[in-house]
Design a protein around this motif. Structure first.
Motif, PDB file in Angstrom:
ATOM      1  N   LEU A   6      32.802  35.021  38.558  1.00 54.90           N
ATOM      2  CA  LEU A   6      32.544  35.418  37.419  1.00 54.90           C
ATOM      3  C   LEU A   6      32.908  34.120  36.323  1.00 54.90           C
ATOM      4  O   LEU A   6      32.119  33.621  35.401  1.00 54.90           O
ATOM      5  CB  LEU A   6      32.779  36.575  36.737  1.00 54.90           C
ATOM      6  N   SER A   7      34.075  33.818  36.728  1.00 47.99           N
ATOM      7  CA  SER A   7      34.652  32.824  35.823  1.00 47.99           C
ATOM      8  C   SER A   7      33.962  31.196  36.169  1.00 47.99           C
ATOM      9  O   SER A   7      33.805  30.439  35.310  1.00 47.99           O
ATOM     10  CB  SER A   7      36.374  32.482  36.104  1.00 47.99           C
ATOM     11  N   ALA A   8      33.540  31.129  37.525  1.00 45.28           N
ATOM     12  CA  ALA A   8      32.819  29.830  37.776  1.00 45.28           C
ATOM     13  C   ALA A   8      31.526  29.895  37.017  1.00 45.28           C
ATOM     14  O   ALA A   8      31.099  28.815  36.290  1.00 45.28           O
ATOM     15  CB  ALA A   8      32.979  29.745  39.355  1.00 45.28           C
ATOM     16  N   ARG A   9      30.946  30.927  37.113  1.00 41.02           N
ATOM     17  CA  ARG A   9      29.726  31.011  36.444  1.00 41.02           C
ATOM     18  C   ARG A   9      29.625  30.845  34.995  1.00 41.02           C
ATOM     19  O   ARG A   9      28.936  30.095  34.460  1.00 41.02           O
ATOM     20  CB  ARG A   9      28.887  32.487  36.880  1.00 41.02           C
ATOM     21  N   MET A  63      42.238  44.095  46.832  1.00 41.40           N
ATOM     22  CA  MET A  63      42.794  43.297  45.626  1.00 41.40           C
ATOM     23  C   MET A  63      42.217  42.032  45.740  1.00 41.40           C
ATOM     24  O   MET A  63      41.874  41.577  44.741  1.00 41.40           O
ATOM     25  CB  MET A  63      44.451  43.413  46.022  1.00 41.40           C
ATOM     26  N   LEU A  64      42.094  41.512  46.924  1.00 43.89           N
ATOM     27  CA  LEU A  64      41.661  39.924  47.063  1.00 43.89           C
ATOM     28  C   LEU A  64      40.222  39.976  46.851  1.00 43.89           C
ATOM     29  O   LEU A  64      39.654  39.008  46.276  1.00 43.89           O
ATOM     30  CB  LEU A  64      41.897  39.391  48.429  1.00 43.89           C
ATOM     31  N   LEU A  65      39.291  41.076  47.201  1.00 50.28           N
ATOM     32  CA  LEU A  65      37.964  40.915  46.867  1.00 50.28           C
ATOM     33  C   LEU A  65      37.616  41.132  45.354  1.00 50.28           C
ATOM     34  O   LEU A  65      37.078  40.363  45.015  1.00 50.28           O
ATOM     35  CB  LEU A  65      37.254  42.132  47.464  1.00 50.28           C
ATOM     36  N   ARG A  66      38.673  41.903  44.589  1.00 50.92           N
ATOM     37  CA  ARG A  66      38.578  41.846  43.271  1.00 50.92           C
ATOM     38  C   ARG A  66      38.798  40.619  42.527  1.00 50.92           C
ATOM     39  O   ARG A  66      37.975  40.042  41.824  1.00 50.92           O
ATOM     40  CB  ARG A  66      39.323  42.793  42.665  1.00 50.92           C
ATOM     41  N   ALA A  67      39.936  39.918  43.047  1.00 51.86           N
ATOM     42  CA  ALA A  67      40.416  38.275  42.796  1.00 51.86           C
ATOM     43  C   ALA A  67      38.999  37.342  42.932  1.00 51.86           C
ATOM     44  O   ALA A  67      38.865  36.595  42.187  1.00 51.86           O
ATOM     45  CB  ALA A  67      41.447  38.076  43.352  1.00 51.86           C
ATOM     46  N   ARG A  68      38.421  37.699  44.052  1.00 56.54           N
ATOM     47  CA  ARG A  68      37.322  36.810  44.463  1.00 56.54           C
ATOM     48  C   ARG A  68      36.169  37.033  43.283  1.00 56.54           C
ATOM     49  O   ARG A  68      35.567  36.048  43.206  1.00 56.54           O
ATOM     50  CB  ARG A  68      36.869  37.136  45.989  1.00 56.54           C
ATOM     51  N   LEU A  69      35.683  38.188  43.066  1.00 56.90           N
ATOM     52  CA  LEU A  69      34.874  38.472  42.259  1.00 56.90           C
ATOM     53  C   LEU A  69      35.022  37.780  40.789  1.00 56.90           C
ATOM     54  O   LEU A  69      34.190  37.176  40.487  1.00 56.90           O
ATOM     55  CB  LEU A  69      34.409  39.842  42.151  1.00 56.90           C
ATOM     56  N   GLU A  70      36.203  38.043  40.439  1.00 51.49           N
ATOM     57  CA  GLU A  70      36.715  37.295  39.144  1.00 51.49           C
ATOM     58  C   GLU A  70      36.344  36.051  39.044  1.00 51.49           C
ATOM     59  O   GLU A  70      35.995  35.439  38.165  1.00 51.49           O
ATOM     60  CB  GLU A  70      38.125  37.926  38.873  1.00 51.49           C
ATOM     61  N   ASN A  71      36.925  35.458  40.172  1.00 50.90           N
ATOM     62  CA  ASN A  71      36.843  33.874  40.294  1.00 50.90           C
ATOM     63  C   ASN A  71      35.257  33.465  40.301  1.00 50.90           C
ATOM     64  O   ASN A  71      34.893  32.328  39.553  1.00 50.90           O
ATOM     65  CB  ASN A  71      37.557  33.501  41.644  1.00 50.90           C
TER      66      ASN A  71
END
Ligand SMILES: [Zn+2]
Length: 425
Positions: free
Chosen positions: A109-112, A99-107
């Protein structure tokens, strides 16, 4: 000698309690939500949990463990233990690390996608400061960054000030966030509001022009940068709440129990390994000391304005005093202004925010908090603690939403902040 043996045992227990490795990523670790009905069962559970490498990250007002993250090899044994004890439980998440890995990846993507703009992704303290430096250079003469001190580990404590028409001695609106480390949506929402205020002011929005010309706005995005940056390190540090100053066998005090009003009162702990440890004395943490000194310095202007401290999560707009459920003499007025925030949020998103003192709206009494100190020591009538999205369900994942929630939170809280400020004009 007996005393020595006893204290050695305590030390060992405490060391065991914090034995989850800092780089543990928690893949396949399961989150249990426990409903413990009596103090004896609570003590038995606490003893069991402390003797193992479980992650304990949520304590309710009774000090009972609510939420425990359990490694995969311990899950069956823990279920059997709870069954024997007749403790009810629910498994809220079967793979906390995933769950936390998914949140990190989404973060990421958002930053980029948005050019590393900290009003669109969860940024560390130095990234937020760099962004704010950019805002200051783009808005010279009206925006400034003030250094108000340093954290225990030496990080800068900074306040962004927006004084759009340059007036002096204006009433102050002071907004802070991330006094609790793991509450990432709070600074992101603050950053969103900063950006919207500047954009709307420049676009000639008359409501925003009035609010910003009348008030001097001060924003402190990260009150507890040591703890906040620590939560970016790995999954097992993600739910850290306190500061990072060492205390005997544990780290950190709860900065929102460390203010000098009703210090050590209800909803606090004198145990350094507790998540609600109040610290050895009021303002023992350099972060709360610096913030309180700064607020004391602008006291007269703040008394004419407002203090708002963003927390997550649960969807409450909390009014003071937080240390007791007894109603204050200005209860009606505080509810009137708080209800304006809730109505503004409902109009934007339909979300329900409950308004009132924490112990009267489903939370718990908590002494030594910043908003009580601001109100009852500095004499600032309008002092609030909003608990942002999502709606409370007792889970840890409420502290770690997707970055996609930032604009949703930003939009509703932006309207709420404008609404409460208009109510006191
Ligand atoms: Zn909090």
């Amino acid at each position: 000698m007996r005393l020595f043996v006893l204290s050695l045992c305590c030390l060992q227990l405490a060391l065991l309690a914090s034995a989850v490795k800092e780089d543990e990523e928690l893949f396949d670790w399961q989150e249990f939500h426990l409903t413990i009905e009596n103090p004896q069962a609570a003590a038995t559970v606490r003893h069991y949990v402390n003797a193992r490498d479980f992650l304990v990250a949520n304590e309710n007002h009774l000090g009972y463990t609510e939420s425990v993250v359990v490694p995969p090899q311990e899950v069956i044994g823990f279920m059997a233990f709870l069954g024997n004890l007749q403790v009810k439980y629910e498994i809220l998440e079967k793979d906390v690390g995933g769950m936390l890995l998914r949140a990190r990846l989404e973060n990421k993507l958002s930053a980029r996608a948005f050019n590393n703009d900290p009003s669109t992704y969860f940024a560390q303290s130095s990234e937020i400061y760099t962004w704010m430096e950019g805002l200051v250079s783009q808005n010279s003469g009206v925006a400034s960054l003030v250094s108000i001190g340093r954290s225990y580990e030496g990080r800068n404590l900074r306040v962004l000030r927006l004084n759009m028409n340059g007036g002096s001695n204006k009433p102050v609106i002071f907004i802070d966030a991330a006094i609790h480390a793991r509450e990432w949506l709070a600074p992101a929402t603050l950053n969103y509001i900063v950006k919207q205020l500047i954009n709307d002011y420049k676009a000639g929005n008359s409501e925003v022009r009035t609010l910003m010309n009348k008030f001097d706005w001060h924003f402190m995005p990260v009150v507890n940068p040591d703890g906040y940056d620590y939560t970016f390190r790995s999954s097992s540090t993600r739910y850290w709440r306190k500061t990072r100053k060492p205390y005997r066998f544990a780290y950190g005090a709860d900065p929102n129990r460390n203010f000098d009003f009703m210090f050590g009162g209800p909803g606090t702990s004198n145990n350094p390994s507790s998540d609600i440890y109040h610290g050895p004395n009021a303002f023992s943490e350099p972060e709360t000391k610096a913030l309180s000194d700064y607020l004391t310095g602008i006291r007269n202007q703040l008394q004419q304005g407002m203090y708002i401290s963003f927390h997550t999560y649960g969807q409450w707009w909390l009014t003071p005093p937080g240390y007791t459920r007894s109603l204050p003499s200005d209860h009606t007025e505080m509810m009137r202004v708080g209800n304006a925030a809730a109505a503004a949020i409902r109009a934007v998103s339909g979300q329900n925010f409950r308004v009132g003192q924490p112990a009267n709206v489903g939370l718990y009494e908590a002494a030594g908090g910043s908003y009580d100190w601001v109100k009852y020591r500095l004499g600032v009538k309008y002092s609030f603690t909003p608990e942002l999205r999502p709606y409370y369900n007792g889970s840890l994942s409420g502290f770690s939403p997707s970055a996609r929630e930032i604009p949703n939170s930003g939009k509703e809280i932006y309207q709420a902040v404008k609404a409460v400020v208009k109510e006191i004009m």
